[in-house]
Design a protein around this motif. Sequence first.
Motif, PDB file in Angstrom:
ATOM      1  N   ASP A  42       0.832  -1.206   0.000  1.00 25.92           N
ATOM      2  CA  ASP A  42       0.000   0.000   0.000  1.00 25.92           C
ATOM      3  C   ASP A  42       0.863   1.252   0.000  1.00 25.92           C
ATOM      4  O   ASP A  42       0.574   2.218  -0.700  1.00 25.92           O
ATOM      5  N   GLY A  43       1.908   1.247   0.787  1.00 15.20           N
ATOM      6  CA  GLY A  43       2.798   2.403   0.842  1.00 15.20           C
ATOM      7  C   GLY A  43       3.485   2.662  -0.488  1.00 15.20           C
ATOM      8  O   GLY A  43       3.607   3.808  -0.924  1.00 15.20           O
ATOM      9  N   ARG A  44       3.923   1.617  -1.129  1.00 20.42           N
ATOM     10  CA  ARG A  44       4.584   1.771  -2.435  1.00 20.42           C
ATOM     11  C   ARG A  44       3.611   2.257  -3.501  1.00 20.42           C
ATOM     12  O   ARG A  44       3.997   2.957  -4.433  1.00 20.42           O
ATOM     13  N   ALA A  45       2.331   1.885  -3.369  1.00 15.40           N
ATOM     14  CA  ALA A  45       1.322   2.308  -4.338  1.00 15.40           C
ATOM     15  C   ALA A  45       0.780   3.707  -4.018  1.00 15.40           C
ATOM     16  O   ALA A  45      -0.030   4.230  -4.766  1.00 15.40           O
ATOM     17  N   GLY A  46       1.219   4.276  -2.912  1.00 19.04           N
ATOM     18  CA  GLY A  46       0.786   5.619  -2.551  1.00 19.04           C
ATOM     19  C   GLY A  46      -0.544   5.677  -1.817  1.00 19.04           C
ATOM     20  O   GLY A  46      -1.114   6.747  -1.653  1.00 19.04           O
ATOM     21  N   ARG A  47      -1.048   4.525  -1.360  1.00 18.27           N
ATOM     22  CA  ARG A  47      -2.298   4.500  -0.612  1.00 18.27           C
ATOM     23  C   ARG A  47      -2.012   4.781   0.863  1.00 18.27           C
ATOM     24  O   ARG A  47      -0.960   4.407   1.385  1.00 18.27           O
ATOM     25  N   PRO A  48      -2.951   5.405   1.555  1.00 18.64           N
ATOM     26  CA  PRO A  48      -2.741   5.695   2.982  1.00 18.64           C
ATOM     27  C   PRO A  48      -2.867   4.421   3.827  1.00 18.64           C
ATOM     28  O   PRO A  48      -3.356   3.393   3.350  1.00 18.64           O
ATOM     29  N   ALA A  49      -2.454   4.518   5.072  1.00 14.40           N
ATOM     30  CA  ALA A  49      -2.557   3.390   5.990  1.00 14.40           C
ATOM     31  C   ALA A  49      -4.029   3.000   6.162  1.00 14.40           C
ATOM     32  O   ALA A  49      -4.879   3.850   6.414  1.00 14.40           O
ATOM     33  N   PHE A  50      -4.327   1.724   6.038  1.00 12.70           N
ATOM     34  CA  PHE A  50      -5.707   1.243   5.992  1.00 12.70           C
ATOM     35  C   PHE A  50      -6.472   1.559   7.271  1.00 12.70           C
ATOM     36  O   PHE A  50      -7.522   2.198   7.239  1.00 12.70           O
ATOM     37  N   PHE A  51      -5.986   1.096   8.411  1.00  8.11           N
ATOM     38  CA  PHE A  51      -6.726   1.247   9.662  1.00  8.11           C
ATOM     39  C   PHE A  51      -6.879   2.712  10.049  1.00  8.11           C
ATOM     40  O   PHE A  51      -7.953   3.137  10.476  1.00  8.11           O
ATOM     41  N   TRP A  52      -5.829   3.492   9.889  1.00  8.40           N
ATOM     42  CA  TRP A  52      -5.892   4.912  10.248  1.00  8.40           C
ATOM     43  C   TRP A  52      -6.893   5.650   9.363  1.00  8.40           C
ATOM     44  O   TRP A  52      -7.655   6.494   9.830  1.00  8.40           O
ATOM     45  N   THR A  53      -6.926   5.335   8.094  1.00  6.22           N
ATOM     46  CA  THR A  53      -7.868   5.971   7.176  1.00  6.22           C
ATOM     47  C   THR A  53      -9.304   5.555   7.510  1.00  6.22           C
ATOM     48  O   THR A  53     -10.217   6.372   7.409  1.00  6.22           O
ATOM     49  N   LEU A  54      -9.512   4.312   7.921  1.00  8.57           N
ATOM     50  CA  LEU A  54     -10.850   3.890   8.336  1.00  8.57           C
ATOM     51  C   LEU A  54     -11.352   4.725   9.511  1.00  8.57           C
ATOM     52  O   LEU A  54     -12.525   5.073   9.585  1.00  8.57           O
ATOM     53  N   LEU A  55     -10.455   5.053  10.417  1.00 12.39           N
ATOM     54  CA  LEU A  55     -10.848   5.814  11.605  1.00 12.39           C
ATOM     55  C   LEU A  55     -11.023   7.297  11.332  1.00 12.39           C
ATOM     56  O   LEU A  55     -11.849   7.950  11.973  1.00 12.39           O
ATOM     57  N   THR A  56     -10.274   7.853  10.409  1.00  8.03           N
ATOM     58  CA  THR A  56     -10.242   9.309  10.273  1.00  8.03           C
ATOM     59  C   THR A  56     -10.920   9.853   9.023  1.00  8.03           C
ATOM     60  O   THR A  56     -11.279  11.027   9.002  1.00  8.03           O
ATOM     61  N   ASN A  57     -11.124   9.064   7.991  1.00  9.49           N
ATOM     62  CA  ASN A  57     -11.661   9.577   6.734  1.00  9.49           C
ATOM     63  C   ASN A  57     -13.038   8.970   6.468  1.00  9.49           C
ATOM     64  O   ASN A  57     -13.168   7.872   5.946  1.00  9.49           O
ATOM     65  N   LYS A  58     -14.076   9.723   6.813  1.00  7.93           N
ATOM     66  CA  LYS A  58     -15.439   9.207   6.674  1.00  7.93           C
ATOM     67  C   LYS A  58     -15.859   9.046   5.219  1.00  7.93           C
ATOM     68  O   LYS A  58     -16.663   8.182   4.904  1.00  7.93           O
ATOM     69  N   GLU A  59     -15.327   9.856   4.322  1.00  8.27           N
ATOM     70  CA  GLU A  59     -15.741   9.804   2.916  1.00  8.27           C
ATOM     71  C   GLU A  59     -15.341   8.501   2.239  1.00  8.27           C
ATOM     72  O   GLU A  59     -16.075   7.963   1.421  1.00  8.27           O
ATOM     73  N   SER A  60     -14.165   8.005   2.542  1.00  9.14           N
ATOM     74  CA  SER A  60     -13.684   6.802   1.859  1.00  9.14           C
ATOM     75  C   SER A  60     -13.861   5.536   2.689  1.00  9.14           C
ATOM     76  O   SER A  60     -13.408   4.475   2.279  1.00  9.14           O
ATOM     77  N   ARG A  61     -14.521   5.631   3.815  1.00 12.12           N
ATOM     78  CA  ARG A  61     -14.664   4.479   4.723  1.00 12.12           C
ATOM     79  C   ARG A  61     -15.412   3.320   4.055  1.00 12.12           C
ATOM     80  O   ARG A  61     -14.992   2.167   4.144  1.00 12.12           O
ATOM     81  N   GLY A  62     -16.507   3.616   3.373  1.00  9.16           N
ATOM     82  CA  GLY A  62     -17.302   2.558   2.743  1.00  9.16           C
ATOM     83  C   GLY A  62     -16.541   1.790   1.688  1.00  9.16           C
ATOM     84  O   GLY A  62     -16.559   0.561   1.648  1.00  9.16           O
ATOM     85  N   SER A  63     -15.835   2.512   0.831  1.00  6.32           N
ATOM     86  CA  SER A  63     -15.078   1.830  -0.217  1.00  6.32           C
ATOM     87  C   SER A  63     -13.898   1.046   0.352  1.00  6.32           C
ATOM     88  O   SER A  63     -13.554  -0.025  -0.152  1.00  6.32           O
ATOM     89  N   MET A  64     -13.313   1.555   1.424  1.00  9.01           N
ATOM     90  CA  MET A  64     -12.186   0.822   2.028  1.00  9.01           C
ATOM     91  C   MET A  64     -12.658  -0.445   2.719  1.00  9.01           C
ATOM     92  O   MET A  64     -11.949  -1.454   2.709  1.00  9.01           O
ATOM     93  N   VAL A  65     -13.840  -0.411   3.334  1.00  7.87           N
ATOM     94  CA  VAL A  65     -14.363  -1.619   3.970  1.00  7.87           C
ATOM     95  C   VAL A  65     -14.640  -2.680   2.917  1.00  7.87           C
ATOM     96  O   VAL A  65     -14.348  -3.858   3.108  1.00  7.87           O
ATOM     97  N   LYS A  66     -15.180  -2.276   1.781  1.00  9.41           N
ATOM     98  CA  LYS A  66     -15.421  -3.233   0.692  1.00  9.41           C
ATOM     99  C   LYS A  66     -14.106  -3.798   0.158  1.00  9.41           C
ATOM    100  O   LYS A  66     -14.013  -4.967  -0.177  1.00  9.41           O
ATOM    101  N   GLU A  67     -13.100  -2.957   0.055  1.00  8.69           N
ATOM    102  CA  GLU A  67     -11.792  -3.403  -0.429  1.00  8.69           C
ATOM    103  C   GLU A  67     -11.122  -4.350   0.547  1.00  8.69           C
ATOM    104  O   GLU A  67     -10.483  -5.311   0.157  1.00  8.69           O
ATOM    105  N   GLY A  68     -11.252  -4.053   1.828  1.00  6.56           N
ATOM    106  CA  GLY A  68     -10.609  -4.871   2.880  1.00  6.56           C
ATOM    107  C   GLY A  68     -11.249  -6.208   3.012  1.00  6.56           C
ATOM    108  O   GLY A  68     -10.684  -7.201   3.334  1.00  6.56           O
TER     109      GLY A  68
END
Length: 68
Positions: A42-68
Motif C-alpha cells: 500500500d505504501g509503495r502504491a501511494g495508498r494511505p494506511a488502511f486502519f488509520w484511514t478507516l478511523l479518520t476519513n469518513k468519505e472513503s470508509r465505505g469503499s475501504m471496507v469493501k476493499e478490505g
Amino acid sequence: MEDLIARFYDGVMERLHGPMKFRFVMQPLVAAYFGFKAGRADGRAGRPAFFWTLLTNKESRGSMVKEG
C-alpha cells in the motif's frame, strides 16, 4: 473480574505447553508477516494506511471496507 483475568492468563499459559503450541505462536507471526507485506505494498502504491484511514476519513470508509 480478577478471577476472569486469572483464568484467562492460566488458559494462555496452558496453551503454550499443550498440543497446539506451534499454532499458538505461528498464527500471530504469519498474520503479522502478511499485514506487513500488505502495508508495504500500500505504501509503495501511494495508498494511505488502511486502519488509520478507516478511523479518520469518513468519505472513503465505505469503499475501504469493501476493499478490505
